[in-house]
Design a protein around this motif. Structure first.
Motif, short mmCIF file in Angstrom:
data_model
loop_
_atom_site.label_atom_id
_atom_site.label_comp_id
_atom_site.label_asym_id
_atom_site.label_seq_id
_atom_site.Cartn_x
_atom_site.Cartn_y
_atom_site.Cartn_z
N HIS A 1 -14.61 86.63 35.91
CA HIS A 1 -13.89 87.47 34.94
C HIS A 1 -13.75 86.75 33.61
CE1 HIS A 1 -11.10 90.45 33.43
NE2 HIS A 1 -10.25 89.48 33.13
N ARG A 2 -13.46 85.46 33.65
CA ARG A 2 -13.32 84.69 32.40
C ARG A 2 -14.66 84.52 31.70
NH1 ARG A 2 -10.21 81.09 35.45
NH2 ARG A 2 -11.76 79.46 35.09
N LEU A 3 -15.72 84.32 32.48
CA LEU A 3 -17.04 84.16 31.86
C LEU A 3 -17.49 85.43 31.17
CD1 LEU A 3 -18.98 82.12 34.59
CD2 LEU A 3 -17.88 81.27 32.51
N GLU A 4 -17.11 86.58 31.70
CA GLU A 4 -17.53 87.86 31.13
C GLU A 4 -16.58 88.37 30.05
OE1 GLU A 4 -17.71 90.24 34.62
OE2 GLU A 4 -19.70 89.50 35.21
N ARG A 5 -15.57 87.60 29.72
CA ARG A 5 -14.58 88.02 28.73
C ARG A 5 -15.26 88.28 27.39
NH1 ARG A 5 -10.08 83.72 27.88
NH2 ARG A 5 -9.73 84.23 30.09
N TYR A 6 -14.88 89.35 26.74
CA TYR A 6 -15.34 89.76 25.41
C TYR A 6 -16.77 90.29 25.37
CZ TYR A 6 -11.27 86.95 24.10
OH TYR A 6 -10.01 86.41 24.01
N LEU A 7 -17.50 90.20 26.47
CA LEU A 7 -18.87 90.72 26.45
C LEU A 7 -18.87 92.24 26.30
CD1 LEU A 7 -20.84 88.59 29.08
CD2 LEU A 7 -20.62 88.29 26.61
N SER A 8 -17.92 92.91 26.93
CA SER A 8 -17.83 94.36 26.79
C SER A 8 -17.49 94.75 25.35
CB SER A 8 -16.80 94.93 27.76
OG SER A 8 -15.52 94.37 27.50
N ALA A 9 -16.65 93.95 24.68
CA ALA A 9 -16.33 94.23 23.28
C ALA A 9 -17.56 94.07 22.40
CB ALA A 9 -15.22 93.30 22.80
N LEU A 10 -18.36 93.04 22.67
CA LEU A 10 -19.59 92.84 21.89
C LEU A 10 -20.57 93.97 22.13
CD1 LEU A 10 -20.85 90.83 19.93
CD2 LEU A 10 -21.87 89.65 21.88
N ALA A 11 -20.67 94.44 23.37
CA ALA A 11 -21.55 95.57 23.67
C ALA A 11 -21.05 96.84 23.00
CB ALA A 11 -21.63 95.77 25.19
N THR A 12 -19.74 97.02 22.92
CA THR A 12 -19.18 98.19 22.25
C THR A 12 -19.52 98.18 20.77
OG1 THR A 12 -17.36 98.28 23.83
CG2 THR A 12 -17.06 99.44 21.75
N ILE A 13 -19.43 97.02 20.14
CA ILE A 13 -19.79 96.92 18.73
C ILE A 13 -21.26 97.24 18.53
CG2 ILE A 13 -20.06 95.29 16.81
CD1 ILE A 13 -17.53 93.89 17.80
N ALA A 14 -22.12 96.73 19.42
CA ALA A 14 -23.55 97.01 19.31
C ALA A 14 -23.84 98.51 19.44
CB ALA A 14 -24.32 96.23 20.38
N SER A 15 -23.04 99.20 20.22
CA SER A 15 -23.23 100.65 20.40
C SER A 15 -22.60 101.46 19.29
CB SER A 15 -22.67 101.10 21.75
OG SER A 15 -23.27 100.41 22.82
N ALA A 16 -21.45 100.99 18.80
CA ALA A 16 -20.70 101.78 17.82
C ALA A 16 -21.20 101.59 16.40
CB ALA A 16 -19.21 101.41 17.90
N ALA A 17 -21.75 100.42 16.08
CA ALA A 17 -22.17 100.16 14.70
C ALA A 17 -23.19 101.18 14.18
CB ALA A 17 -22.71 98.73 14.57
N PRO A 18 -24.25 101.53 14.95
CA PRO A 18 -25.17 102.56 14.44
C PRO A 18 -24.49 103.90 14.24
CG PRO A 18 -26.15 101.36 16.27
CD PRO A 18 -24.71 100.98 16.23
N LEU A 19 -23.52 104.22 15.09
CA LEU A 19 -22.82 105.50 14.94
C LEU A 19 -21.95 105.48 13.68
CD1 LEU A 19 -21.75 106.15 18.63
CD2 LEU A 19 -23.71 107.08 17.40
N LEU A 20 -21.33 104.34 13.39
CA LEU A 20 -20.56 104.23 12.16
C LEU A 20 -21.49 104.32 10.95
CD1 LEU A 20 -18.05 101.39 13.13
CD2 LEU A 20 -17.55 103.82 12.83
N GLY A 21 -22.66 103.71 11.06
CA GLY A 21 -23.63 103.84 9.98
C GLY A 21 -24.09 105.28 9.81
N LEU A 22 -24.26 105.99 10.92
CA LEU A 22 -24.63 107.40 10.85
C LEU A 22 -23.52 108.23 10.21
CD1 LEU A 22 -26.59 109.69 11.56
CD2 LEU A 22 -25.53 109.77 13.84
N LEU A 23 -22.28 107.87 10.51
CA LEU A 23 -21.15 108.56 9.88
C LEU A 23 -21.20 108.39 8.37
CD1 LEU A 23 -18.43 110.05 9.98
CD2 LEU A 23 -17.33 107.82 10.33
N GLY A 24 -21.46 107.16 7.94
CA GLY A 24 -21.59 106.93 6.50
C GLY A 24 -22.75 107.71 5.90
N THR A 25 -23.85 107.83 6.66
CA THR A 25 -24.99 108.60 6.18
C THR A 25 -24.62 110.07 6.00
OG1 THR A 25 -26.49 107.09 7.33
CG2 THR A 25 -27.37 109.23 6.68
N VAL A 26 -23.90 110.61 6.97
CA VAL A 26 -23.49 112.01 6.89
C VAL A 26 -22.55 112.23 5.71
CG1 VAL A 26 -22.18 113.82 8.07
CG2 VAL A 26 -23.81 112.41 9.35
N ILE A 27 -21.62 111.29 5.51
CA ILE A 27 -20.71 111.41 4.36
C ILE A 27 -21.49 111.34 3.05
CG2 ILE A 27 -18.82 110.27 3.15
CD1 ILE A 27 -17.73 109.46 5.88
N GLY A 28 -22.48 110.46 2.99
CA GLY A 28 -23.32 110.39 1.80
C GLY A 28 -24.09 111.68 1.57
#
Length: 209
Positions: free
Chosen positions: A105-132
């Motif tokens: 559990h300690r070795l896997e700490r924060y890996l899920s957060a890093l994976a979430t960022i990798a998944s969410a960043a393109p969506l946030l970029g897409l949101l900015g694209t739509v706003i543009g």
């Protein structure tokens, strides 16, 4: 850089926050997942040598536990026999497995957060694209006259769309690469811990024969 942020508009700020968080997580995982802190190369052989004739004393077990993650798993087996010399093999395995799960559990700490960022960043970029794109369409003349739209607003909308798309990918791609790298490293460590624990169980059983 400031001019780029200004041109990208407010949608880029969540991406900047994600990039800072991802960098902090990557640095933290690099430090925490050093091999010397998790599975020192010669620790198992040293533990087996110390317990060649008898189970180590509680002081030695305490030092082993504080050595590394592998030392914590090995120490749980020694501690179980110190507490109950007639501990069955199944109980010994269960105790070491519980310790191994805590370490995993300690070795896997924060890996899920890093994976979430990798998944969410393109969506946030897409949101900015739509706003543009919304700003681009909003810059067009509602009457459709020959005067056209507002050139400054049109340029700003294009900047928002392109910068956010690019920055979202710039955050997501390294985050995904490092997440896969750390995931593979953790899997390797967990396999080493499992094999080492199995070897120690066989060794401790041989001591009681």
């Amino acid at each position: 850089m400031l001019s780029i942020i200004q041109a990208a508009g407010w949608p880029i700020w969540p991406l900047i926050a994600c990039s800072v968080l991802a960098l902090a997580l990557i640095i933290e995982r690099f430090v925490s997942l050093k091999r010397a802190k998790v599975v020192p190369p010669k620790l198992l052989e040293e533990a087996l040598a110390v317990s060649r004739t008898a189970v180590p004393t509680p002081d030695v077990v305490r030092q082993l536990e504080q050595n590394s993650a592998l030392g914590e798993v090995l120490a749980s087996g020694f501690r179980a026999l110190n507490a109950d010399p007639r501990c069955s093999e199944s109980d010994l395995r269960a105790i070491m497995e519980n310790s191994g799960r805590s370490v995993a559990h300690r070795l896997e700490r924060y890996l899920s957060a890093l994976a979430t960022i990798a998944s969410a960043a393109p969506l946030l970029g897409l949101l900015g694209t739509v706003i543009g794109m919304i700003e681009i369409f909003g810059s067009q003349s509602p009457t459709g006259g020959a005067t056209g739209g507002n050139p400054a607003q049109l340029a700003h909308g294009i900047s928002v769309a392109l910068y956010n798309t690019a920055f979202g990918l710039m955050v997501a791609i390294p985050s995904l690469i490092f997440w896969r790298y750390f995931r593979a490293r953790v899997d390797e460590y967990l396999l080493t811990l499992e094999l080492s624990a199995e070897r120690l169980v066989r060794h401790l059983n041989s001591l009681r024969r």
